[in-house]
Scaffold this motif. Sequence first.
Motif, short mmCIF file in Angstrom:
data_model
loop_
_atom_site.label_atom_id
_atom_site.label_comp_id
_atom_site.label_asym_id
_atom_site.label_seq_id
_atom_site.Cartn_x
_atom_site.Cartn_y
_atom_site.Cartn_z
N PHE A 98 0.81 -1.22 0.00
CA PHE A 98 0.00 0.00 0.00
C PHE A 98 0.84 1.27 0.00
O PHE A 98 0.30 2.38 0.06
N PRO A 157 2.50 4.39 -1.35
CA PRO A 157 2.22 5.15 -2.58
C PRO A 157 3.37 5.04 -3.58
O PRO A 157 4.54 4.92 -3.19
N VAL A 201 1.22 8.24 -8.64
CA VAL A 201 -0.15 8.44 -8.19
C VAL A 201 -0.18 8.78 -6.70
O VAL A 201 0.50 8.13 -5.89
N ARG A 202 -0.94 9.79 -6.35
CA ARG A 202 -1.10 10.16 -4.95
C ARG A 202 -2.11 9.22 -4.27
O ARG A 202 -3.12 8.86 -4.86
N SER A 203 -1.82 8.87 -3.04
CA SER A 203 -2.72 8.02 -2.25
C SER A 203 -2.85 8.61 -0.85
O SER A 203 -1.96 9.32 -0.37
N TRP A 204 -3.97 8.29 -0.20
CA TRP A 204 -4.19 8.77 1.16
C TRP A 204 -3.39 7.92 2.15
O TRP A 204 -3.43 6.69 2.12
N LYS A 246 -2.81 13.25 1.18
CA LYS A 246 -2.82 12.53 -0.10
C LYS A 246 -1.54 12.88 -0.84
O LYS A 246 -1.38 14.01 -1.32
N ASN A 257 2.25 11.36 -3.12
CA ASN A 257 2.97 10.30 -3.82
C ASN A 257 4.23 9.98 -3.02
O ASN A 257 4.51 10.61 -1.98
N LYS A 261 -1.38 3.36 5.91
CA LYS A 261 -2.41 3.57 4.91
C LYS A 261 -3.68 4.06 5.59
O LYS A 261 -4.07 3.55 6.64
N GLU A 268 -10.29 3.57 4.42
CA GLU A 268 -11.41 4.17 3.70
C GLU A 268 -12.72 3.88 4.44
O GLU A 268 -12.89 2.82 5.04
N GLU A 288 -10.00 -2.63 0.10
CA GLU A 288 -8.80 -1.88 0.49
C GLU A 288 -7.53 -2.65 0.18
O GLU A 288 -6.48 -2.07 -0.08
#
Length: 749
Positions: free
Chosen positions: A83, A85, A89-92, A138, A140, A159, A162, A254
């Motif tokens: 998980f 990033p 791509v940006r991830s939370w 959020k 990268n 991570k 969600e 997830e």
Amino acid sequence: MDSFNSRTSGGELLNVKYDPKSKIQTATVFLPEDKKENLLKTVDKYLNQSTRKGEPASKYFINRIDSFYKSSFFDFWVGNPDFIPNKEVRSWVELWFSIEENIDDYQIEHIKPILLVNDIQFDDNVLFFPERSIISVKVNLEELEELINSFPFIAEIRKSEELNSYWLDSGWKESEEWVKDLIERVSFNTDTNNYITVIDSGVNNGNPLISPVLSDNDKLTCNINWGVNDIGARGHGTKMSGVAVYGDLKMLLESLEDKEINHRLESVKIIPPNGWKDDSRLPFYTDFAIKTAIINNPSFKRIFCFAISSQVDFDFGKPSAWSAIIDRNVFGEDNEDKKVFLISAGNVQKEYEYKDYPESNLNSQIFNPAQSWNAITVGAYTQKILPNLDMLAQVNELSPFSRTSSAWEPSWPIKPDVVFEGGNLIIRKNGDIDGDEDLELLTTSPQVTSFNEFSTINATSAATALASNFMAELRNVYNEAWEETLRGLMIHSASWTDEMKSQLNYDSSQKSKILMLRTYGYGVPDLIKAKESKTNFLTFISEEEIQPYFKDLDGSIKTKDVHFYQFPWPKETLQSMAEAEVKIKITLSYFIEPNPGEKGYSTKYSYQSAALKFSLMPANDDPDNFMLSINNMPRNKIKEALGIDKNKGLPDGYFSKKTNIPWDLGKNNVFKGSVHSNSCTLTAADASNCEYVAVCPQASGWWKNLKKMNRFNEKMRYSLIVSLEVPENSEDIYTEIVNRVQVENLIKV
């Protein structure tokens, strides 16, 4: 570790990780530039100075350290590295800060402005804990590495979790992509004989997440006029099915990992489209639903999932026609007809009851037919909370929906048997109690024409579906295990959380133990413990038949068989561990043949065909004396040989009572119903001598009492599960015991 986190060293201990394979701890420490000299001086003392005893200075600090190295991003990441990033791509993710000064001012002054300047999206809601503050961003990978270099007090990176609303609010295209990705990662075993039979409002297999596991031929109904699809009842059957197949879908969505599904679905529609107006017919339809499934597919190995209940005809634990029908079906016509049956405990439903949580739950009886002796009754607890909101239940406490048997008469079974996730509720600022989709389990939508394939479900229905999923995974491992064993393994793996104990002020008293049992049952099951042994945890399973009673020459019905087991405990290893704490846990599971009704013999013994119990030999006992203490027959033979009246005791030297086992749940509290589980914590030295277990019939049951029925020669199956657990990182008892069993064949009946 504390040495790194002191004013003397000037260091700040950020996180500690442990690798169970290498048994190595890794500590990430922030050391300010002006404090590095302290560490260098400590190392220099170790190399060049000695104590009065001639040992290196700072020995106890340096000897525990294998190596130092400059930390990298991966030392801060907690959880599955999949998980992390990527660069594009940006991830939370969650930034966990360890800050001693005013947290809120620090966040505003130093963090948020930099995030804004760098166009990094963040959540305004900050979580505050005594030693951590958490903010979601959020980013990268490159941005994340820069943040680590900019803020010295980032202790952990995880991570972000969600919420259900993330998927529920997705558009049609986005929802379709999530479903497609999930199905591509899931491998469905189409050749399995492992089925969950959902008896409910029907199931819609038009949902792409349901269609791979439910064929049209396996959609059945109790009335052809009702159809087989899930119409009415707010899609309850389809929602149950999604959890039964996948568990909480949020966890799978997830995850980036592949998943194997080794069970399938079968559906029997028992609720008409407009619901039941008269509950009185439900017992007969339940019986018909079970038989309909068996006739349609006689060879299936089924786990029945049943979340239907009634507020009518539940009387402080007494059996009803409905619960007796379930008990009769689980007991079966013969040994090939036994069943696994999971049933919901029923829900607390009114807002005024929620406002009196948890007292209202303690006063709310489990609904009919969940008083069934042979079924596994499933209650609910919760781990679901939302940040910065007042929750009705805290993490790992009783779900606000779950009913209990704390108001029952003490002779009736312990219900619920276990608890699974059932969701939570919010306390609004005006005092109102409210639900939220993010406090429920994510599952499959019953609306086949909707723009979103996801929905939610909560309460003991969700918990029962989750328990069915657990049982299906367990059966996949123990495909040939008896139904009694599968039930026993689920309960054997269960335990209370610390929060449950705190919630009811558990103090180990007799009253407190009973209240805990009748609120949470045996607790939350652990699938890993149920499925496998480890180096420090080993489980034995014995499946046997026993004849509880026989007819003596004088025409009286007496107890007959007693089974004794000798377990191959590693005596020398345990004795070498001396005072270390060791846990022995025993679970006994069997099914009773029911005999409902009140005809003058209306005690608990009139309902059950027979009852069994187990005993563990105390540490200061010996096998011969232990066997005499359990079985009347050899004692009576000795008395007869000595010419002593059978109602009198044996002379000194023939038999002596020994110290009782310190059972965690009390000596006799668990011997209610038809599944019993208890544990004791002993010193390793004492545990080495507790190697014998006995299984014997209790004094009465209708097979014994009702002589005219001629059932006194009947045999019954049981499953005995015994586990030994020693502290982690201690001796490898698994290999030693397995080798002894293979060489010496020490387990005996």
